[in-house]
Design an enzyme around this catalytic site. Structure first.
Site, PDB file in Angstrom:
ATOM      1  N   ASP A   6       1.233  -6.578   5.696  1.00 26.73           N
ATOM      2  CA  ASP A   6       0.606  -5.257   4.885  1.00 26.73           C
ATOM      3  C   ASP A   6      -0.743  -5.780   4.482  1.00 26.73           C
ATOM      4  O   ASP A   6      -1.206  -6.865   4.432  1.00 26.73           O
ATOM      5  CB  ASP A   6       1.575  -5.206   3.421  1.00 26.73           C
ATOM      6  CG  ASP A   6       0.968  -3.714   2.957  1.00 26.73           C
ATOM      7  OD1 ASP A   6       1.052  -2.922   3.535  1.00 26.73           O
ATOM      8  OD2 ASP A   6       0.677  -4.140   1.820  1.00 26.73           O
ATOM      9  N   SER A   7      -1.558  -4.732   4.250  1.00 20.78           N
ATOM     10  CA  SER A   7      -2.737  -4.900   3.750  1.00 20.78           C
ATOM     11  C   SER A   7      -2.809  -5.579   2.542  1.00 20.78           C
ATOM     12  O   SER A   7      -3.931  -6.077   2.101  1.00 20.78           O
ATOM     13  CB  SER A   7      -3.490  -3.308   3.518  1.00 20.78           C
ATOM     14  OG  SER A   7      -2.602  -2.673   2.703  1.00 20.78           O
ATOM     15  N   CYS A  69       2.713  -1.666   6.494  1.00 24.45           N
ATOM     16  CA  CYS A  69       1.658  -0.800   5.946  1.00 24.45           C
ATOM     17  C   CYS A  69       1.470   0.515   6.823  1.00 24.45           C
ATOM     18  O   CYS A  69       1.621   0.477   7.894  1.00 24.45           O
ATOM     19  CB  CYS A  69       0.167  -1.689   6.070  1.00 24.45           C
ATOM     20  SG  CYS A  69      -1.175  -0.693   5.458  1.00 24.45           S
ATOM     21  N   GLU A 154      -0.749  -0.452  -8.597  1.00 25.34           N
ATOM     22  CA  GLU A 154      -1.323  -1.648  -8.684  1.00 25.34           C
ATOM     23  C   GLU A 154      -1.628  -2.424 -10.102  1.00 25.34           C
ATOM     24  O   GLU A 154      -1.293  -3.425 -10.279  1.00 25.34           O
ATOM     25  CB  GLU A 154      -2.217  -2.126  -7.570  1.00 25.34           C
ATOM     26  CG  GLU A 154      -1.713  -2.223  -6.209  1.00 25.34           C
ATOM     27  CD  GLU A 154      -2.579  -2.935  -5.171  1.00 25.34           C
ATOM     28  OE1 GLU A 154      -3.699  -3.434  -5.394  1.00 25.34           O
ATOM     29  OE2 GLU A 154      -2.170  -2.866  -3.994  1.00 25.34           O
ATOM     30  N   CYS A 186       3.532   5.675   2.299  1.00 26.12           N
ATOM     31  CA  CYS A 186       2.660   4.631   1.843  1.00 26.12           C
ATOM     32  C   CYS A 186       3.595   3.647   1.275  1.00 26.12           C
ATOM     33  O   CYS A 186       4.671   4.051   0.429  1.00 26.12           O
ATOM     34  CB  CYS A 186       1.844   5.133   0.920  1.00 26.12           C
ATOM     35  SG  CYS A 186       0.693   4.022  -0.080  1.00 26.12           S
ATOM     36  N   HIS A 188       3.486   2.019  -1.461  1.00 30.90           N
ATOM     37  CA  HIS A 188       3.315   1.806  -3.158  1.00 30.90           C
ATOM     38  C   HIS A 188       4.276   2.788  -3.689  1.00 30.90           C
ATOM     39  O   HIS A 188       4.710   2.552  -4.715  1.00 30.90           O
ATOM     40  CB  HIS A 188       1.703   1.841  -3.400  1.00 30.90           C
ATOM     41  CG  HIS A 188       1.058   0.630  -3.264  1.00 30.90           C
ATOM     42  ND1 HIS A 188       0.852   0.215  -1.861  1.00 30.90           N
ATOM     43  CD2 HIS A 188       0.598   0.109  -4.061  1.00 30.90           C
ATOM     44  CE1 HIS A 188      -0.194  -0.640  -2.035  1.00 30.90           C
ATOM     45  NE2 HIS A 188      -0.146  -0.998  -3.524  1.00 30.90           N
TER      46      HIS A 188
HETATM   47  N1  DGL Z   1      -0.246  -0.532   2.572  1.00 30.94           N
HETATM   48  C1  DGL Z   1      -1.049   0.632   2.632  1.00 30.94           C
HETATM   49  C2  DGL Z   1      -0.286   1.762   3.134  1.00 30.94           C
HETATM   50  O1  DGL Z   1       1.008   1.728   3.072  1.00 30.94           O
HETATM   51  C3  DGL Z   1      -1.407   1.298   1.050  1.00 30.94           C
HETATM   52  C4  DGL Z   1      -2.611   0.388   0.465  1.00 30.94           C
HETATM   53  C5  DGL Z   1      -3.975   0.374   1.434  1.00 30.94           C
HETATM   54  O2  DGL Z   1      -4.655   1.386   1.248  1.00 30.94           O
HETATM   55  O3  DGL Z   1      -4.344  -0.562   1.961  1.00 30.94           O
HETATM   56  O4  DGL Z   1      -0.825   2.635   3.885  1.00 30.94           O
END
Ligand code: DGL
Length: 269
Positions: A6-7, A69, A154, A186, A188
């Site tokens: 993930d990012s 992600c 977050e 997403c 989150h």
């Molecule tokens: N993990 C990213 C997503 O699911 C969200 C956080 C980011 O913008 O890096 O798109």
């Protein structure tokens, strides 16, 4: 080993769902915390960062990578599959994303009007729309970016009234589409599941990409014994980040409970 990329920390919601259904496997989680967020970056940059992460994970002995992600799945998945697997005829490694399993579920439910919420990058890529089309669905799909939700979650602010007000505002155009389903596209957003459900009402099915990815992975491993047999089952959990970010541990513990050491991954150097 199964790798979850993930990012940043958000992919831990995906890991949580996967580990719940498949606890016996070894997992390596990689969060690119030095370069998060990906959601506001260009597709080219997301592709470059994701490629560096994927290469590093394969070097660690990961056999199956889940791009948790949504932004990276939208902009980089097909490129990475073509470059690292298809073009080279590689059979003993796989890279999977979160979009296809989520869309498959919406189609299975027979939804004809679907809304998607995600980052600006996910919405710009039109990845959900393309996947519905690719799978032969004629569903009408409308995507909306909700960029403020990631930082709020977050910061652990998502239970505050201010966060709910922002979500309510984001969901106004979504509700006026009158969808049968809303996809949380997403990493989150599952942490605000209760609020999404409450604001959208009982008639709208909320589909979480984290949950669907986990469910479909169970099926996938049953169907792909050539990969399954390469995965170790010693219940090891390794956590890596590209930066020594203080928020990782507290976020992880909110999402999946106690985790051990967070190791530093030197990628893209
Ligand atoms: N993990 C990213 C997503 O699911 C969200 C956080 C980011 O913008 O890096 O798109």
């Amino acid at each position: 080993m199964i790798g979850i990329f993930d990012s940043g920390v958000g992919g831990l919601t995906v890991m949580k769902e996967i580990v719940k259904l498949l606890p016996e496997y070894d997992y390596l989680y990689l969060g690119d915390t030095a370069r998060v967020p990906y959601g506001n970056r260009s597709a080219e940059t997301v592709r470059q960062f994701s490629e560096e992460a994927v290469r590093w994970m394969f070097d660690q002995g990961v056999k199956l990578i889940i791009i948790a992600c949504n932004t990276a799945s939208s902009s980089a998945l097909r490129y990475l599959q073509d470059k690292y697997l298809v073009d080279r005829g590689v059979m003993d490694r796989k890279i999977l994303g979160v979009i296809r399993p989520t869309v498959e579920e919406a189609i299975r439910l027979g939804c004809q009007r679907v809304c998607v919420v995600g980052t600006a990058g996910t919405v710009r890529a039109g990845a959900y729309e393309k996947e519905f089309e690719k799978l032969g669905s004629k569903a009408k799909v409308y995507s909306y970016a909700c960029p403020l939700l990631v930082p709020l979650i977050e910061e652990n602010w998502h239970n505050k009234p201010e966060a709910r007000m922002i979500l309510k505002k984001y969901l106004r155009p979504v509700k006026s589409c009158n969808p049968e389903a809303l996809i949380l596209g997403c990493t989150h957003y599952p942490l605000m599941m209760r609020d999404f459900k409450r604001l959208m009402g009982k008639r709208v099915k909320i589909i979480s990409s984290a949950e669907e990815t986990a469910k479909k992975l169970v099926d996938y491993l049953k169907r792909h014994s050539e990969i399954e047999k390469l995965l170790r089952k010693e219940r090891r959990r390794l956590f890596y980040a590209t930066d020594d970010s203080p928020g990782f541990k507290s976020f992880a513990e909110r999402v999946i409970g106690k985790i051990g050491k967070i190791n530093l991954a030197e990628i893209g150097k």
